[in-house]
Structures are given as structure tokens and as C-alpha cells.
Design a protein around this motif. Structure first.
Motif, PDB file in Angstrom:
ATOM      1  N   ALA A 183       0.822  -1.208   0.000  1.00  0.00           N
ATOM      2  CA  ALA A 183       0.000   0.000   0.000  1.00  0.00           C
ATOM      3  C   ALA A 183       0.853   1.253   0.000  1.00  0.00           C
ATOM      4  CB  ALA A 183      -0.932   0.001   1.206  1.00  0.00           C
ATOM      5  N   ASP A 184       2.045   1.182   0.587  1.00  0.00           N
ATOM      6  CA  ASP A 184       2.944   2.324   0.654  1.00  0.00           C
ATOM      7  C   ASP A 184       3.335   2.821  -0.735  1.00  0.00           C
ATOM      8  OD1 ASP A 184       4.943   3.998   2.321  1.00  0.00           O
ATOM      9  OD2 ASP A 184       6.213   3.055   0.802  1.00  0.00           O
ATOM     10  N   ASN A 185       3.342   1.917  -1.699  1.00  0.00           N
ATOM     11  CA  ASN A 185       3.763   2.271  -3.050  1.00  0.00           C
ATOM     12  C   ASN A 185       2.584   2.525  -3.991  1.00  0.00           C
ATOM     13  OD1 ASN A 185       6.877   1.847  -3.132  1.00  0.00           O
ATOM     14  ND2 ASN A 185       6.086   0.095  -1.989  1.00  0.00           N
ATOM     15  N   LEU A 186       1.385   2.588  -3.443  1.00  0.00           N
ATOM     16  CA  LEU A 186       0.200   2.877  -4.243  1.00  0.00           C
ATOM     17  C   LEU A 186      -0.368   4.230  -3.877  1.00  0.00           C
ATOM     18  CD1 LEU A 186      -1.596  -0.602  -3.912  1.00  0.00           C
ATOM     19  CD2 LEU A 186      -0.149   0.184  -5.807  1.00  0.00           C
ATOM     20  N   SER A 187      -1.026   4.851  -4.812  1.00  0.00           N
ATOM     21  CA  SER A 187      -1.668   6.131  -4.522  1.00  0.00           C
ATOM     22  C   SER A 187      -2.986   5.885  -3.809  1.00  0.00           C
ATOM     23  CB  SER A 187      -1.906   6.906  -5.822  1.00  0.00           C
ATOM     24  OG  SER A 187      -2.725   6.163  -6.705  1.00  0.00           O
ATOM     25  N   GLY A 188      -3.351   6.814  -2.930  1.00  0.00           N
ATOM     26  CA  GLY A 188      -4.597   6.676  -2.186  1.00  0.00           C
ATOM     27  C   GLY A 188      -4.373   6.167  -0.786  1.00  0.00           C
ATOM     28  N   ASP A 189      -5.460   6.092  -0.023  1.00  0.00           N
ATOM     29  CA  ASP A 189      -5.401   5.628   1.358  1.00  0.00           C
ATOM     30  C   ASP A 189      -5.822   4.158   1.430  1.00  0.00           C
ATOM     31  OD1 ASP A 189      -4.644   8.157   2.320  1.00  0.00           O
ATOM     32  OD2 ASP A 189      -6.747   8.812   2.346  1.00  0.00           O
ATOM     33  N   TYR A 190      -5.028   3.372   2.112  1.00  0.00           N
ATOM     34  CA  TYR A 190      -5.308   1.948   2.225  1.00  0.00           C
ATOM     35  C   TYR A 190      -5.295   1.492   3.674  1.00  0.00           C
ATOM     36  CZ  TYR A 190      -4.764   1.758  -2.821  1.00  0.00           C
ATOM     37  OH  TYR A 190      -4.924   1.959  -4.180  1.00  0.00           O
ATOM     38  N   ALA A 191      -5.786   2.354   4.569  1.00  0.00           N
ATOM     39  CA  ALA A 191      -5.921   2.012   5.991  1.00  0.00           C
ATOM     40  C   ALA A 191      -4.608   1.494   6.573  1.00  0.00           C
ATOM     41  CB  ALA A 191      -7.034   0.991   6.187  1.00  0.00           C
ATOM     42  N   LEU A 192      -3.535   2.243   6.315  1.00  0.00           N
ATOM     43  CA  LEU A 192      -2.225   1.831   6.823  1.00  0.00           C
ATOM     44  C   LEU A 192      -2.189   1.807   8.347  1.00  0.00           C
ATOM     45  CD1 LEU A 192       0.226   3.634   4.359  1.00  0.00           C
ATOM     46  CD2 LEU A 192      -0.417   1.223   4.431  1.00  0.00           C
ATOM     47  N   GLY A 193      -2.998   2.661   8.972  1.00  0.00           N
ATOM     48  CA  GLY A 193      -3.048   2.659  10.430  1.00  0.00           C
ATOM     49  C   GLY A 193      -3.558   1.333  10.974  1.00  0.00           C
ATOM     50  N   ILE A 194      -4.562   0.768  10.317  1.00  0.00           N
ATOM     51  CA  ILE A 194      -5.090  -0.529  10.722  1.00  0.00           C
ATOM     52  C   ILE A 194      -4.035  -1.607  10.521  1.00  0.00           C
ATOM     53  CG2 ILE A 194      -6.822  -2.293  10.235  1.00  0.00           C
ATOM     54  CD1 ILE A 194      -7.947   0.135  11.645  1.00  0.00           C
ATOM     55  N   ALA A 195      -3.346  -1.547   9.375  1.00  0.00           N
ATOM     56  CA  ALA A 195      -2.304  -2.532   9.090  1.00  0.00           C
ATOM     57  C   ALA A 195      -1.215  -2.507  10.158  1.00  0.00           C
ATOM     58  CB  ALA A 195      -1.702  -2.277   7.711  1.00  0.00           C
ATOM     59  N   GLN A 196      -0.785  -1.302  10.541  1.00  0.00           N
ATOM     60  CA  GLN A 196       0.264  -1.215  11.545  1.00  0.00           C
ATOM     61  C   GLN A 196      -0.206  -1.715  12.902  1.00  0.00           C
ATOM     62  OE1 GLN A 196       1.556   2.551  13.156  1.00  0.00           O
ATOM     63  NE2 GLN A 196       3.711   1.926  13.069  1.00  0.00           N
ATOM     64  N   ARG A 197      -1.452  -1.430  13.245  1.00  0.00           N
ATOM     65  CA  ARG A 197      -1.975  -1.902  14.532  1.00  0.00           C
ATOM     66  C   ARG A 197      -2.086  -3.427  14.559  1.00  0.00           C
ATOM     67  NH1 ARG A 197      -2.977   3.167  13.881  1.00  0.00           N
ATOM     68  NH2 ARG A 197      -3.472   4.585  15.620  1.00  0.00           N
ATOM     69  N   ILE A 198      -2.421  -4.033  13.445  1.00  0.00           N
ATOM     70  CA  ILE A 198      -2.440  -5.490  13.368  1.00  0.00           C
ATOM     71  C   ILE A 198      -1.017  -6.028  13.513  1.00  0.00           C
ATOM     72  CG2 ILE A 198      -2.870  -7.470  11.856  1.00  0.00           C
ATOM     73  CD1 ILE A 198      -5.208  -5.898  10.655  1.00  0.00           C
ATOM     74  N   GLN A 199      -0.080  -5.367  12.847  1.00  0.00           N
ATOM     75  CA  GLN A 199       1.324  -5.786  12.913  1.00  0.00           C
ATOM     76  C   GLN A 199       1.858  -5.734  14.337  1.00  0.00           C
ATOM     77  OE1 GLN A 199       4.426  -2.947  11.837  1.00  0.00           O
ATOM     78  NE2 GLN A 199       5.186  -4.397  10.308  1.00  0.00           N
ATOM     79  N   VAL A 200       1.650  -4.601  15.011  1.00  0.00           N
ATOM     80  CA  VAL A 200       2.156  -4.437  16.370  1.00  0.00           C
ATOM     81  C   VAL A 200       1.396  -5.334  17.339  1.00  0.00           C
ATOM     82  CG1 VAL A 200       2.484  -2.789  18.260  1.00  0.00           C
ATOM     83  CG2 VAL A 200       2.961  -2.101  15.914  1.00  0.00           C
ATOM     84  N   GLY A 201       0.100  -5.500  17.114  1.00  0.00           N
ATOM     85  CA  GLY A 201      -0.680  -6.404  17.957  1.00  0.00           C
ATOM     86  C   GLY A 201      -0.170  -7.836  17.857  1.00  0.00           C
ATOM     87  N   ALA A 202       0.193  -8.256  16.641  1.00  0.00           N
ATOM     88  CA  ALA A 202       0.739  -9.600  16.447  1.00  0.00           C
ATOM     89  C   ALA A 202       2.071  -9.747  17.170  1.00  0.00           C
ATOM     90  CB  ALA A 202       0.908  -9.884  14.954  1.00  0.00           C
ATOM     91  N   MET A 203       2.875  -8.678  17.169  1.00  0.00           N
ATOM     92  CA  MET A 203       4.148  -8.708  17.889  1.00  0.00           C
ATOM     93  C   MET A 203       3.922  -8.904  19.388  1.00  0.00           C
ATOM     94  SD  MET A 203       6.143  -5.496  16.171  1.00  0.00           S
ATOM     95  CE  MET A 203       6.467  -5.400  14.404  1.00  0.00           C
TER      96      MET A 203
END
Length: 215
Positions: free
Chosen positions: A173-193
């Protein structure tokens, strides 16, 4: 060690307090580093969670290196946890600039190489990379050194896959234009950690118990 790892996972989940405290953050599009950026009213809450996490993991990782049999993969895992702890401390000492100050750098960390813009982004990148190395090393160890680390072959593997999918989501998503709920992705990532740290704590407890039962 086991208790310290579970507590570390709990403290690394301090970001969940954003849903209780009036931080006025958008969890869909904001990054967790914004919660303890300079000037944020509840910065001390989230930075304290990170400090406790690192403080718990440093002696735990050292104890893991000392007490458990020296095997290549687990050694890499414990060293990676030490690096994660050091990077987490750096995260606290090098917070993002105040997002609300006119003319201050933006808090968003959407660039693939954000470390070129703020030191905090570099420390965050190192932290995520370090714990990713730890997760992969222990996961490989769980399959290679059977029957040891059984929990990491089962429960830990779920969190590994979940975190990996969230990371791919962010990188693509970082390399695509537009918003792709990156905040949700990061929270899932950190939650998994966080959940994986707790799973490692359970695995350590079982390893110690099995060692005591082995004649």
C-alpha cells in the motif's frame, strides 16, 4: 523470564489506550508513533509502555542466552530481542516532532524509507526489523529443534503469519496512490508482535517445566 515476556507483550500493547484516552487519533490512517510524538498530551502513557517493554526484555534476552542451550537459531532470536529493546528505547528518546506545531514535519510515516526524514522513523524501522528477525528465528527453531518450542510451532506461527500479512499490506500500500488504511495494518502488525511475545513467554515456561521433568 516467562512472566517478563508476557508483561512485555502487554506493555507493548499500550497503544490500545488510544480507544480510552481522548487522544483524538484516527486509527485507520494514523501511525502509532503519533501517539507519543512531542507535545502530545498523553505521550508519557505510551512512552512509559515502551520503556517498560524494553526494560523487561533486556534482562530476559540475556537470561535466555545464558540459561538455554546455545543453538544457532535461538541465539539469533535472543540477540534480535536485545536489538529490539535497544531500538524501542531509542524510539522513546527520539520521538516524532510535534504534529500540531506549524511548520513541523508531518507525523505520517508512509514513505518506504522514512528514516531519511526523522530519526524516530529509523529507530522504529530497526525495532520492527529486529523483532521480525526474532520471530522468524524462533519459528524456524521451533520446527528444527523438535520437540522443543512447541507453542511457537502452533500459536506462535499464527501470530507470525498475521504480522507478516500486515507487513506486506503496509509495504504494498505504501507504493500505491490513495489511502489503504495503513493505520489498521500497523496496529495489526504491532498487535501480532505483542501476542507473539506472550506466546514466547508461555513457550519459555513450558521449556523450563519440561527440563525439570526430564530425568
Amino acid at each position: 523470564m516467562a512472566v517478563a515476556l508476557v508483561l512485555a507483550g502487554l506493555c507493548y500493547s499500550s497503544w490500545l489506550l488510544e480507544f480510552v484516552l481522548p487522544v483524538h487519533a484516527d486509527p485507520v490512517n494514523s501511525f502509532l508513533s503519533e501517539l507519543d510524538a512531542e507535545g502530545k498530551p498523553y505521550r508519557w502513557v505510551f512512552s512509559t509502555g515502551d520503556k517498560i517493554t524494553a526494560t523487561l526484555l533486556i534482562p530476559t534476552a540475556l537470561a535466555g542466552l545464558w540459561l538455554f542451550p546455545r543453538r544457532a537459531l535461538t541465539t539469533v532470536g535472543w540477540v534480535a530481542l536485545l536489538c529490539f529493546s535497544a531500538s524501542t528505547i531509542a524510539d522513546v528518546l527520539l520521538p516524532l516532532h510535534d504534529c500540531g506545531t506549524p511548520g513541523a514535519p508531518a507525523c505520517a510515516e508512509k514513505a518506504l524509507f522514512p528514516q531519511l526524514h526523522q530519526p524516530h522513523a529509523l529507530s522504529s524501522t530497526l525495532a520492527v526489523t529486529s523483532i521480525a528477525v526474532a520471530v522468524f528465528a524462533f519459528s524456524l527453531a521451533a520446527f528444527r529443534y523438535r520437540p522443543h518450542w512447541r507453542i511457537l510451532r502452533e500459536l506462535g506461527l499464527v501470530f507470525l503469519i498475521l504480522g507478516a500479512l500486515a507487513t506486506v499490506w503496509m509495504l504494498v500500500a505504501d507504493n500505491l496512490s490513495g489511502d489503504y488504511a495503513l493505520g489498521i495494518a500497523q496496529r495489526i502488525q504491532v498487535g501480532a508482535m505483542s501476542l507473539w511475545l506472550a506466546a514466547l513467554g508461555i513457550a519459555v515456561l513450558r521449556e523450563a517445566r519440561d527440563d525439570m521433568l526430564t530425568p
